[in-house]
Motif scaffolding. Structure first.
Motif, PDB file in Angstrom:
ATOM      1  N   TYR A  25      31.627  75.103  92.364  1.00 24.09           N
ATOM      2  CA  TYR A  25      32.476  73.907  92.436  1.00 24.09           C
ATOM      3  C   TYR A  25      31.956  72.876  93.428  1.00 24.09           C
ATOM      4  O   TYR A  25      32.076  71.669  93.199  1.00 24.09           O
ATOM      5  N   GLU A  26      31.350  73.364  94.509  1.00 20.50           N
ATOM      6  CA  GLU A  26      30.896  72.439  95.550  1.00 20.50           C
ATOM      7  C   GLU A  26      29.764  71.527  95.063  1.00 20.50           C
ATOM      8  O   GLU A  26      29.444  70.517  95.723  1.00 20.50           O
ATOM      9  N   GLU A  27      29.154  71.839  93.926  1.00 27.02           N
ATOM     10  CA  GLU A  27      28.063  71.016  93.413  1.00 27.02           C
ATOM     11  C   GLU A  27      28.547  69.753  92.690  1.00 27.02           C
ATOM     12  O   GLU A  27      27.751  68.871  92.389  1.00 27.02           O
ATOM     13  N   TYR A  28      29.843  69.686  92.377  1.00 31.97           N
ATOM     14  CA  TYR A  28      30.357  68.460  91.761  1.00 31.97           C
ATOM     15  C   TYR A  28      30.341  67.340  92.794  1.00 31.97           C
ATOM     16  O   TYR A  28      30.876  67.487  93.888  1.00 31.97           O
ATOM     17  N   SER A  29      29.746  66.224  92.439  1.00 32.57           N
ATOM     18  CA  SER A  29      29.681  65.086  93.359  1.00 32.57           C
ATOM     19  C   SER A  29      30.952  64.251  93.239  1.00 32.57           C
ATOM     20  O   SER A  29      31.769  64.437  92.325  1.00 32.57           O
ATOM     21  N   ALA A  30      31.101  63.312  94.156  1.00 30.17           N
ATOM     22  CA  ALA A  30      32.250  62.398  94.100  1.00 30.17           C
ATOM     23  C   ALA A  30      32.190  61.539  92.845  1.00 30.17           C
ATOM     24  O   ALA A  30      33.233  61.128  92.303  1.00 30.17           O
ATOM     25  N   ILE A  31      30.965  61.261  92.343  1.00 26.15           N
ATOM     26  CA  ILE A  31      30.842  60.521  91.071  1.00 26.15           C
ATOM     27  C   ILE A  31      31.362  61.384  89.929  1.00 26.15           C
ATOM     28  O   ILE A  31      32.077  60.901  89.041  1.00 26.15           O
ATOM     29  N   ASP A  32      31.016  62.673  89.939  1.00 26.10           N
ATOM     30  CA  ASP A  32      31.526  63.589  88.912  1.00 26.10           C
ATOM     31  C   ASP A  32      33.058  63.599  88.920  1.00 26.10           C
ATOM     32  O   ASP A  32      33.701  63.546  87.859  1.00 26.10           O
ATOM     33  N   GLN A  33      33.622  63.671  90.107  1.00 23.58           N
ATOM     34  CA  GLN A  33      35.090  63.686  90.213  1.00 23.58           C
ATOM     35  C   GLN A  33      35.687  62.383  89.695  1.00 23.58           C
ATOM     36  O   GLN A  33      36.742  62.377  89.033  1.00 23.58           O
ATOM     37  N   ALA A  34      35.000  61.269  89.946  1.00 23.71           N
ATOM     38  CA  ALA A  34      35.496  59.972  89.468  1.00 23.71           C
ATOM     39  C   ALA A  34      35.416  59.886  87.943  1.00 23.71           C
ATOM     40  O   ALA A  34      36.298  59.320  87.299  1.00 23.71           O
ATOM     41  N   VAL A  35      34.355  60.457  87.359  1.00 24.14           N
ATOM     42  CA  VAL A  35      34.226  60.490  85.895  1.00 24.14           C
ATOM     43  C   VAL A  35      35.378  61.287  85.307  1.00 24.14           C
ATOM     44  O   VAL A  35      36.029  60.858  84.346  1.00 24.14           O
ATOM     45  N   TRP A  36      35.641  62.473  85.864  1.00 31.70           N
ATOM     46  CA  TRP A  36      36.760  63.300  85.391  1.00 31.70           C
ATOM     47  C   TRP A  36      38.073  62.518  85.479  1.00 31.70           C
ATOM     48  O   TRP A  36      38.846  62.484  84.526  1.00 31.70           O
ATOM     49  N   ARG A  37      38.286  61.896  86.613  1.00 34.16           N
ATOM     50  CA  ARG A  37      39.559  61.205  86.838  1.00 34.16           C
ATOM     51  C   ARG A  37      39.736  60.040  85.865  1.00 34.16           C
ATOM     52  O   ARG A  37      40.828  59.824  85.321  1.00 34.16           O
ATOM     53  N   TYR A  38      38.661  59.273  85.644  1.00 39.31           N
ATOM     54  CA  TYR A  38      38.747  58.136  84.721  1.00 39.31           C
ATOM     55  C   TYR A  38      39.083  58.623  83.313  1.00 39.31           C
ATOM     56  O   TYR A  38      39.995  58.102  82.658  1.00 39.31           O
ATOM     57  N   VAL A  39      38.333  59.617  82.838  1.00 36.20           N
ATOM     58  CA  VAL A  39      38.556  60.121  81.476  1.00 36.20           C
ATOM     59  C   VAL A  39      39.960  60.687  81.342  1.00 36.20           C
ATOM     60  O   VAL A  39      40.657  60.427  80.355  1.00 36.20           O
ATOM     61  N   MET A  40      40.396  61.453  82.327  1.00 40.03           N
ATOM     62  CA  MET A  40      41.710  62.076  82.232  1.00 40.03           C
ATOM     63  C   MET A  40      42.836  61.051  82.301  1.00 40.03           C
ATOM     64  O   MET A  40      43.825  61.144  81.568  1.00 40.03           O
ATOM     65  N   ARG A  41      42.710  60.077  83.178  1.00 42.24           N
ATOM     66  CA  ARG A  41      43.740  59.044  83.253  1.00 42.24           C
ATOM     67  C   ARG A  41      43.824  58.280  81.941  1.00 42.24           C
ATOM     68  O   ARG A  41      44.908  57.995  81.437  1.00 42.24           O
ATOM     69  N   LYS A  42      42.662  57.948  81.407  1.00 42.85           N
ATOM     70  CA  LYS A  42      42.638  57.216  80.148  1.00 42.85           C
ATOM     71  C   LYS A  42      43.183  58.072  79.005  1.00 42.85           C
ATOM     72  O   LYS A  42      43.974  57.610  78.185  1.00 42.85           O
TER      73      LYS A  42
END
Length: 585
Positions: A25-42
């Motif tokens: 899990y620690e390998e996910y970057s803040a960009i990865d987290q932002a991609v997840w968040r954008y897709v999920m919110r949308k």
């Protein structure tokens, strides 16, 4: 390799464990987290209106958060409440293994996440597709049972030798297409290879057909009335673009029937049609109808021939319940029925999926052959003979016999012993000094040792894999290539740091950073990045900083001018902020 287990994962056989990898899990970057968040919110914003009701309900039931990539450990603690578990794997795994995981109520999740550049769609399985697509729907008990049953039946489907070649080609394409910097000509070559293989598959195997059903339901299924269906397929639920595209009028909607098994799909292109099921119960009915066409239930000569064509480990079950597992090499047929079967290489015999003592692969290391059917001129099959009948026909320990089967196979030798099943029926007869022939052709010679003759008048089932999983070493899978981790330049690492600062600010971990300073540096050093600006716009709106919000919007307009391909993504992100600053499930 370590992963957190639970009672469901503890039941997995060893040959499936070889595919599991740590999530890291620690390998996910803040960009990865932002991609997840954008897709999920949308997705949640849009899918709450067009997806099956189980989707939004299932997000919270399965531990899927909008703001954070799911941690497999946390998911498992919640999934176990509905009788499921999840494991991380490296991209595509072989179809039979994928199905078998489902049969054990285990959700397979490719733990990588798509790049920001592929935020709308990736051909590679990723945690957005698996975690946000598959997981929520299994909270519906009826659908979860369909998925489990599909895995149970699908793992028994017989493949052709070409199926694995296609799997490797699709896996290769998914890896290079998601990898940064892959030359376009390399991608085109990989796509042409898949197209060539698909055009030259020959008669589709059972695995190919059931994979079609899986694609048109589990991945790309619609549910409800034909005129206004809802989305439940994970491929649609996890793709911003496809979830909108699929409901357009120019995408043909067809009633879901068993005919969908004959409809092939192309993973590299949008599908021109989709299938609509009226309800989840209908999915299970179609699955059972298809299972009735499989060698698993029909057996016979065609079942043996399918196993021979597969060139893989498979099993036939005889009418006595005796199971022969190995690589089937040849069959002699008579009047459309198999009268002699032969395997090559390690073979094991079993009854009720438990290996018979003394009949492991060590005993049958070079193969196994046996006649099948009834004796010529005798209406009573050997398996139906009582001890008195067997004595009358000299089928008895110590007797030297000459058995002639319908179809021309003869067995001559001295009976050593017989093996019976729990019902008392003979399932195996062992001979010494035995000679087996078919129309003059030698099939077994006395100096080869003991001859073990399977008893059964017909093949009632044929399926992929061994009867007893412990009979064979199944831990042999080696990935020909693994997913490619992108090389991170200093510029990329700097951008990740900006994303991390904004994320920490939003989560209250570090509120001392200057968002204006981050924005200025983003404009100067990373003028084409758009997602972080959308996140900064969200924070500006939340804090009522009107001037800052206007500056960000002006910058985003400039990004759209320079890169029109991301224009709709920016507009969607801004609309989300404008309409609902704090989306919640």
């Amino acid at each position: 390799m370590k992963y957190e287990s639970n009672p469901i994962l503890d039941k997995l056989p060893e040959h499936l464990r070889q595919f599991i990898k740590p999530q890291n899990y620690e390998e996910y970057s803040a960009i990865d987290q932002a991609v997840w968040r954008y897709v999920m919110r949308k997705n949640v914003d849009y899918l709450s209106k067009v997806a099956h009701s189980s989707y939004v309900e299932g997000l919270s039931q399965t531990g899927i958060s909008i703001d954070n990539i799911p941690n497999m450990y946390g998911m498992n603690r919640i999934l176990k409440e509905i009788g499921w578990a999840a494991v991380a794997v490296d991209g595509f795994i072989p179809p039979s293994a994928f199905m078998e995981f489902q049969a054990y109520n285990v959700l397979v999740i490719a733990s990588d996440i798509r790049q920001l550049e592929h935020i709308e769609y990736t051909p590679a399985p990723d945690i957005i597709h698996e975690g946000a697509g598959h997981a929520p729907i299994i909270a519906n008990p009826e659908y979860a049972e369909y998925l489990r049953r599909f895995g149970e039946i699908g793992s028994k489907a017989i493949s052709s030798s070409k199926d694995y070649e296609l799997y490797e080609a699709v896996r290769h394409l998914s890896i290079i297409k998601e990898a940064a910097g892959t030359p376009e000509e390399e991608i085109e070559e990989a796509e042409k290879q898949i197209e060539y293989l698909q055009d030259n598959m020959g008669r589709p195997s059972e695995m190919a057909l059931i994979r079609n059903l899986h694609w048109w339901t589990v991945e790309y299924g619609l549910i409800g009335p034909m005129e206004n269906p809802k989305i439940y397929g994970a491929g649609l639920l996890s793709s911003i673009g496809e979830s909108k595209w699929c409901l357009q009028d120019d995408v043909v909607k067809m009633p879901y029937t068993i005919e969908a098994a004959q409809m092939a799909f192309d993973i590299t292109k949008p599908q021109p049609q989709l299938f609509v099921t009226p309800n989840f119960a209908h999915l299970s009915q179609v699955l059972e109808d298809f299972a009735n066409t499989m060698a698993l239930r029909t057996g016979g000569l065609s079942g043996v021939e399918k196993l021979i064509e597969s060139r893989a480990l498979g099993t036939i079950e005889l009418s006595t319940g005796l199971e022969i597992s190995g690589q089937f090499h040849s069959v002699i047929e008579h009047d459309g029925k198999p009268v002699y079967v032969r395997t090559v290489g390690p073979t094991a015999l079993a009854y009720r999926e438990k290996e018979l003592v003394g009949h492991s692969t060590l005993c049958h290391s070079e193969g196994f052959g046996s006649p099948i059917g009834k004796l010529k001129g005798i209406n009573l099959a050997i398996e139906d003979m009582s001890p008195r009948d067997l004595r009358a026909y000299n089928i008895y320990e110590g007797e030297n016999v000459h058995l002639e089967f319908e179809g021309g196979v003869t067995v001559e030798g001295t009976i050593v012993t017989g093996t019976r099943n729990l019902q008392g029926k003979i399932i195996l007869i062992t001979f010494k000094d035995c000679r087996v022939t078919h129309d003059g052709t030698l099939l077994f010679l006395p100096d080869w040792g003991l001859f073990h003759m399977a008893v059964g008048q017909e093949v009632v089932s044929a399926y992929n894999g061994p009867a007893d999983l412990n009979s064979f070493n199944l831990i042999t899978h080696e990935l020909t290539e693994t997913t490619i981790k992108p090389h991170k330049s200093d510029e990329r690492l700097e951008l990740e740091q900006y994303y991390r600062q904004v994320r920490d600010f939003r989560e209250g971990k570090n509120t001392t950073i200057s968002r204006n300073k981050v924005f200025k540096e983003l404009q100067n050093k990373h003028p084409n990045d758009w997602l972080l600006s959308v996140e900064l716009f969200e924070l500006a709106k939340k804090n009522g900083d009107t001037n800052f919000a206007k500056d960000i919007l002006a910058h985003l307009e400039a990004v759209k001018q320079n890169n029109p391909n991301v224009g709709h993504l920016i507009d969607d992100g801004v609309d989300l902020v404008e309409n609902s600053v704090s989306l919640k499930v």
